[in-house]
Design a protein around this motif. Structure first.
Motif, PDB file in Angstrom:
ATOM      1  N   ASP A  55      13.550  78.295 -41.558  1.00 21.73           N
ATOM      2  CA  ASP A  55      14.218  77.745 -42.744  1.00 21.73           C
ATOM      3  C   ASP A  55      13.566  76.453 -43.231  1.00 21.73           C
ATOM      4  OD1 ASP A  55      15.051  76.418 -40.452  1.00 21.73           O
ATOM      5  OD2 ASP A  55      16.981  75.866 -41.329  1.00 21.73           O
ATOM      6  N   GLN A  77       7.674  86.153 -45.711  1.00 16.22           N
ATOM      7  CA  GLN A  77       8.861  85.905 -46.535  1.00 16.22           C
ATOM      8  C   GLN A  77      10.115  86.444 -45.851  1.00 16.22           C
ATOM      9  OE1 GLN A  77       9.494  87.918 -50.512  1.00 16.22           O
ATOM     10  NE2 GLN A  77       9.513  85.787 -51.128  1.00 16.22           N
ATOM     11  N   GLU A  78       9.984  87.598 -45.248  1.00 13.91           N
ATOM     12  CA  GLU A  78      11.124  88.177 -44.536  1.00 13.91           C
ATOM     13  C   GLU A  78      11.548  87.255 -43.383  1.00 13.91           C
ATOM     14  OE1 GLU A  78      11.230  92.221 -42.214  1.00 13.91           O
ATOM     15  OE2 GLU A  78      10.525  92.500 -44.283  1.00 13.91           O
ATOM     16  N   TRP A  79      10.559  86.685 -42.705  1.00 16.52           N
ATOM     17  CA  TRP A  79      10.828  85.801 -41.557  1.00 16.52           C
ATOM     18  C   TRP A  79      11.482  84.488 -41.999  1.00 16.52           C
ATOM     19  CZ3 TRP A  79       8.116  81.107 -40.332  1.00 16.52           C
ATOM     20  CH2 TRP A  79       8.395  80.592 -39.062  1.00 16.52           C
ATOM     21  N   SER A  80      11.005  83.942 -43.123  1.00 12.08           N
ATOM     22  CA  SER A  80      11.398  82.580 -43.502  1.00 12.08           C
ATOM     23  C   SER A  80      12.390  82.526 -44.663  1.00 12.08           C
ATOM     24  CB  SER A  80      10.151  81.793 -43.924  1.00 12.08           C
ATOM     25  OG  SER A  80       9.568  82.397 -45.076  1.00 12.08           O
ATOM     26  N   GLY A  81      12.378  83.555 -45.509  1.00  6.93           N
ATOM     27  CA  GLY A  81      13.180  83.506 -46.732  1.00  6.93           C
ATOM     28  C   GLY A  81      12.538  82.663 -47.824  1.00  6.93           C
ATOM     29  N   ARG A 109       9.373  90.032 -52.262  1.00  8.96           N
ATOM     30  CA  ARG A 109      10.509  90.282 -53.162  1.00  8.96           C
ATOM     31  C   ARG A 109      10.701  89.139 -54.152  1.00  8.96           C
ATOM     32  NH1 ARG A 109      14.500  89.555 -50.258  1.00  8.96           N
ATOM     33  NH2 ARG A 109      13.362  89.274 -48.324  1.00  8.96           N
ATOM     34  N   ARG A 110      10.452  87.923 -53.691  1.00  3.42           N
ATOM     35  CA  ARG A 110      10.649  86.762 -54.587  1.00  3.42           C
ATOM     36  C   ARG A 110       9.305  86.152 -54.903  1.00  3.42           C
ATOM     37  NH1 ARG A 110      14.070  82.298 -52.142  1.00  3.42           N
ATOM     38  NH2 ARG A 110      13.768  81.003 -53.975  1.00  3.42           N
TER      39      ARG A 110
END
Ligand SMILES: [Zn+2]
Length: 237
Positions: A55, A77-81, A109-110
């Motif tokens: 995070d 991205q999946e790991w961290s958002g 995705r983002r």
């Protein structure tokens, strides 16, 4: 894995361009070029090994969409958002359905647009510099206070010498030269490359010499000349 300058860690995984983790001094970090899809799990393990909290990774920055630089973007991205930042001209190559064969990998995705001159959110002392040529939306990332530039594939640093990347067909050679001059005008002292080791002092002088000796060269000749580096770095430096 090495801290090349204070607050900047150089990471390498297989079939990948160099990745760089850049800290802001307050526990937040951004990651430049996560590397290939196949190297993604190793990269995430390396980040965890450094004590990086998912995070606190606040941005994944892409110099461009080539798979050896951007393939692991969705995994990280999946790991961290964290959002993935890239120049909008690279979006078509990062969107759903892009890539082919073994290069068809999960897509972020983002995706957030980072344009020329934009400060990097979460790392305000870094700005994006549009440097097309090797790819249409290629970005370099510049830290003015540290006179440090992350060059992606704008230039390679192979066996101690600077070299142009491949992919400069037609007009893109001229566009690429303009990008090199643009980077020269930044006055960077240190440069970190997508392929090859860093230059930590005197980069602008090195770039001056390189530009002074630059001769027009057909693309096929450059490819021939760079075959050893191409084999070592994978087929698309
Ligand atoms: Zn590339």
């Amino acid at each position: 894995m090495a801290e090349v300058v204070p607050g900047v860690v150089w990471l390498r995984t297989r079939h990948s361009a160099n990745a760089y983790l850049v800290f802001d001094g307050e526990g937040q970090a951004v990651l430049i070029d996560p590397g290939s899809y196949s190297g993604g799990p190793d990269l995430i393990r390396a980040l965890e090994g450094l004590g990086q909290r998912p995070d606190r990774l606040v941005g994944i920055l892409l110099t461009h969409a080539h798979p050896d630089h951007a393939g692991a973007a969705a995994l990280v991205q999946e790991w961290s958002g964290a959002p993935v930042y890239a120049h909008p001209a690279e979006f078509p190559a990062l969107g759903p359905g892009a890539g082919f064969g073994r290069f068809r990998v999960p897509r972020p995705r983002r995706l957030v647009s980072l344009d020329d001159g934009d400060a990097v959110p979460g790392c305000e002392l870094m700005v994006g510099v549009h440097t097309p040529g090797h790819s249409p939306g290629h970005l370099a990332f510049f830290m003015p206070d540290r006179k440090l530039v992350f060059l992606g594939d704008l230039l390679l640093h192979v066996d101690g010498r600077l070299a142009r990347p491949i992919g400069l067909f037609g007009r893109s050679g001229t566009i690429h030269l303009a990008s090199l001059k643009r980077v020269r005008a930044l006055g960077a002292e240190g440069a970190l490359f997508g392929h090859g080791s860093p230059i930590l002092t005197g980069f602008s002088d090195r770039l001056d010499q390189f530009l002074a000796n630059l001769r027009p060269e057909p693309e096929w000749l450059r490819i021939l000349r760079n075959i050893p580096a191409l084999i070592r770095f994978g087929l698309r430096p």
